[in-house]
Design an enzyme around this catalytic site. Structure first.
Site, short mmCIF file in Angstrom:
data_model
loop_
_atom_site.label_atom_id
_atom_site.label_comp_id
_atom_site.label_asym_id
_atom_site.label_seq_id
_atom_site.Cartn_x
_atom_site.Cartn_y
_atom_site.Cartn_z
N ARG A 175 4.67 14.54 32.30
CA ARG A 175 5.36 13.66 33.27
C ARG A 175 5.67 14.40 34.58
O ARG A 175 6.74 14.23 35.18
CB ARG A 175 6.67 13.10 32.69
CG ARG A 175 6.50 12.16 31.56
CD ARG A 175 5.68 10.91 31.93
NE ARG A 175 5.42 10.15 30.73
CZ ARG A 175 4.40 10.40 29.90
NH1 ARG A 175 3.52 11.34 30.17
NH2 ARG A 175 4.23 9.69 28.81
N SER A 248 10.61 4.11 30.21
CA SER A 248 11.46 5.21 29.72
C SER A 248 12.30 5.76 30.87
O SER A 248 11.74 6.14 31.90
CB SER A 248 10.60 6.34 29.18
OG SER A 248 9.76 5.85 28.17
N GLU A 345 13.32 10.21 34.34
CA GLU A 345 11.90 10.13 34.67
C GLU A 345 11.68 9.45 36.03
O GLU A 345 10.87 9.91 36.82
CB GLU A 345 11.18 9.36 33.55
CG GLU A 345 9.70 9.48 33.58
CD GLU A 345 9.02 8.62 32.53
OE1 GLU A 345 9.05 8.98 31.34
OE2 GLU A 345 8.44 7.59 32.91
C1 LIG Z 1 7.89 -1.56 31.37
C2 LIG Z 1 7.46 -0.20 31.87
C3 LIG Z 1 6.69 0.61 31.04
C4 LIG Z 1 6.26 1.88 31.49
N1 LIG Z 1 5.49 2.65 30.66
C5 LIG Z 1 5.07 3.86 31.06
C6 LIG Z 1 4.25 4.66 30.19
O1 LIG Z 1 3.89 4.26 29.09
N2 LIG Z 1 3.87 5.89 30.65
C7 LIG Z 1 4.21 6.35 31.88
O2 LIG Z 1 3.83 7.47 32.22
N3 LIG Z 1 4.98 5.60 32.73
C8 LIG Z 1 5.41 4.38 32.34
N4 LIG Z 1 6.21 3.61 33.18
C9 LIG Z 1 6.58 4.16 34.48
C10 LIG Z 1 5.68 3.68 35.65
O3 LIG Z 1 4.95 2.54 35.30
C11 LIG Z 1 4.70 4.76 36.09
O4 LIG Z 1 5.39 5.92 36.48
C12 LIG Z 1 3.82 4.31 37.26
O5 LIG Z 1 2.82 5.27 37.54
C13 LIG Z 1 4.63 4.05 38.54
O6 LIG Z 1 3.76 3.42 39.46
P1 LIG Z 1 4.32 2.65 40.74
O7 LIG Z 1 3.16 2.29 41.58
O8 LIG Z 1 5.18 1.52 40.30
O9 LIG Z 1 5.18 3.78 41.43
P2 LIG Z 1 6.55 3.65 42.23
O10 LIG Z 1 7.64 3.29 41.28
O11 LIG Z 1 6.37 2.80 43.41
O12 LIG Z 1 6.75 5.16 42.69
C14 LIG Z 1 7.04 6.18 41.73
C15 LIG Z 1 7.05 7.54 42.44
O13 LIG Z 1 5.75 7.85 42.90
C16 LIG Z 1 5.73 7.98 44.32
N5 LIG Z 1 4.49 7.38 44.79
C17 LIG Z 1 4.00 6.16 44.53
N6 LIG Z 1 2.80 5.99 45.09
C18 LIG Z 1 2.51 7.14 45.71
C19 LIG Z 1 1.41 7.59 46.51
N7 LIG Z 1 0.35 6.81 46.74
N8 LIG Z 1 1.47 8.83 47.03
C20 LIG Z 1 2.54 9.64 46.83
N9 LIG Z 1 3.61 9.28 46.09
C21 LIG Z 1 3.58 8.04 45.54
C22 LIG Z 1 6.96 7.24 44.80
O14 LIG Z 1 7.39 7.71 46.07
C23 LIG Z 1 7.94 7.56 43.69
O15 LIG Z 1 8.44 8.86 43.85
C24 LIG Z 1 6.62 2.34 32.77
C25 LIG Z 1 7.41 1.51 33.61
C26 LIG Z 1 7.81 0.25 33.17
C27 LIG Z 1 8.61 -0.64 34.07
#
Ligand SMILES: Cc1cc2nc3c(=O)[nH]c(=O)nc-3n(C[C@H](O)[C@H](O)[C@H](O)COP(=O)(O)OP(=O)(O)OC[C@H]3O[C@@H](n4cnc5c(N)ncnc54)[C@H](O)[C@@H]3O)c2cc1C
Length: 353
Positions: A175, A248, A345
């Protein structure tokens, strides 16, 4: 006469005092002084040189599924929209597939499966975008994307240049990645994945085999595995569309083996796994939180999911500050009871952990 190339900066849409609440899966009040939406990452140099970014910084927002706004963001939220998918190479055995940062992650996974490529099926239905996937090295059901990433294309703010980092230079860990550690330096614009035409399925983890059996499948394809993972996830995790959450909330803590052994002597049923390096063990944050009595706990509209101790939920009108307060109390109680530090996380905006 040919027309001059379009200026990507001219296509950027700026919104002042932007409401980002509906762009985050916690659905808490969330604002940024500005939102800049970039159809083309070619606009990054101009946007990053803008005085609004220079004065108060930037925050990339993807699907908002790993962000907790505990206060407003004073700078510019950047949303990258490029969602193009291209096959860069294909030798019949393996292919390199590139996706723009703005592509929805699950949609991309299903697209690769439709192309007959395997490797991402265990990561089906993780919310968010392709661009965010390397940030915390997303993982589920026994696979983390560091094993599938070929290279990450990014804007390096320190160098003021576009770069392409091979997977070995991304500092991936559990992570974690250098993109997460070096906050503010990197803006991921696209990710290249190395995927296989001959599937090597990973079926050993958390009930995938049992789910396939329940589906009546004895010789699964990668698409079957994706379907099985989707079925398990829909059953186990609260849908953020119904109950705000960020998956998580805490990472599984990694502790010295001696500390894990001492805890196991008191609680032999405590889950304990290899910690990724000799002398380290990974514990289950969900188990620790449940054992400390927090599963299903609710304070106003901030709560812990009744079915999953690791998932903090917004029952309706919770604020990010209330959820953060609850998270801090949970971590303090686990620290007091087990001597184990929990780390969040999601990225917390507007407050420190
Ligand atoms: C129901 C649920 C289940 C989930 N299950 C999992 C799982 O099984 N495994 C897991 O690992 N995660 C899980 N997650 C967490 C999440 O889905 C992941 O971390 C996902 O990659 C976040 O993507 P996002 O586009 O929504 O990022 P955001 O929430 O928009 O951003 C997250 C972080 O990444 C940065 N960021 C986003 N895009 C970029 C970019 N292009 N360049 C630089 N920085 C960037 C943001 O600034 C922030 O710091 C879950 C979340 C939910 C709500």
């Amino acid at each position: 006469m040919s027309s001059p190339p379009a200026d990507p900066a001219a296509a950027v849409r700026w919104t002042r005092d932007a409401d980002l609440g509906a762009r985050t899966s916690f659905r808490v009040p969330a604002r940024a002084a500005w939102l800049a939406e970039l159809p083309d990452s070619g606009a990054l140099p101009a946007v990053l040189a803008d005085p609004r970014v220079e004065a108060h910084g930037h925050l990339v927002i993807g699907g908002g599924s790993n962000l907790l706004f505990a206060g407003p963001f004073p700078g510019v939220a950047l949303a990258l929209a490029d969602d193009a998918i291209n096959v860069l190479a294909d030798d019949g055995g393996h292919a390199i597939v590139r996706a723009g940062a703005g592509r929805g992650w699950h949609d991309f996974v299903r697209h690769t499966l439709a192309l007959g490529l395997s490797g991402l099926e265990n990561l089906s239905l993780i919310p968010g975008t392709v661009g965010a996937a390397p940030i915390q090295n997303i993982g589920a059901y026994g696979v983390e994307i560091d094993r599938r990433v070929h290279a990450v294309e990014a804007w390096d703010r320190d160098a003021g240049a576009r770069v392409r980092l091979p997977a070995a230079d991304c500092g991936f860990a559990y992570r974690d990645s250098r993109f997460k550690r070096e906050t503010g330096r990197w803006i991921v614009t696209a990710v290249e994945f190395a995927l296989a035409r001959t599937p090597r399925l990973e079926l050993g983890y958390a009930g995938i085999g049992a789910e396939l059996a329940a589906m009546g499948i004895t010789a699964p394809t990668p698409l079957d595995v994706s379907d099985a993972v989707c079925r398990i996830r829909r059953r186990k995790l609260p849908d953020p569309g119904v109950l705000g959450n960020a998956g998580s909330f805490f990472k599984n803590p990694i502790v010295p083996a001696a500390q894990a052994d001492a805890l196991l002597a008191q609680a032999p049923d405590m889950p304990c796994f290899a910690g990724g390096a000799p002398g380290l063990r990974k514990l289950s944050a969900a188990w620790l939180i449940e054992a400390a009595g927090w599963k299903g706990h609710r304070e106003g509209d901030a709560g812990v999911a009744p079915g999953h101790a690791l998932v903090l939920v917004n029952h309706g009108r919770a604020t990010g500050a209330e959820l953060l307060g609850l998270a801090r109390r949970i971590a303090a109680s686990v620290q007091e009871r087990f001597g184990v530090a929990l780390e969040p996380e999601p990225r917390i905006v507007g407050a420190d952990w």
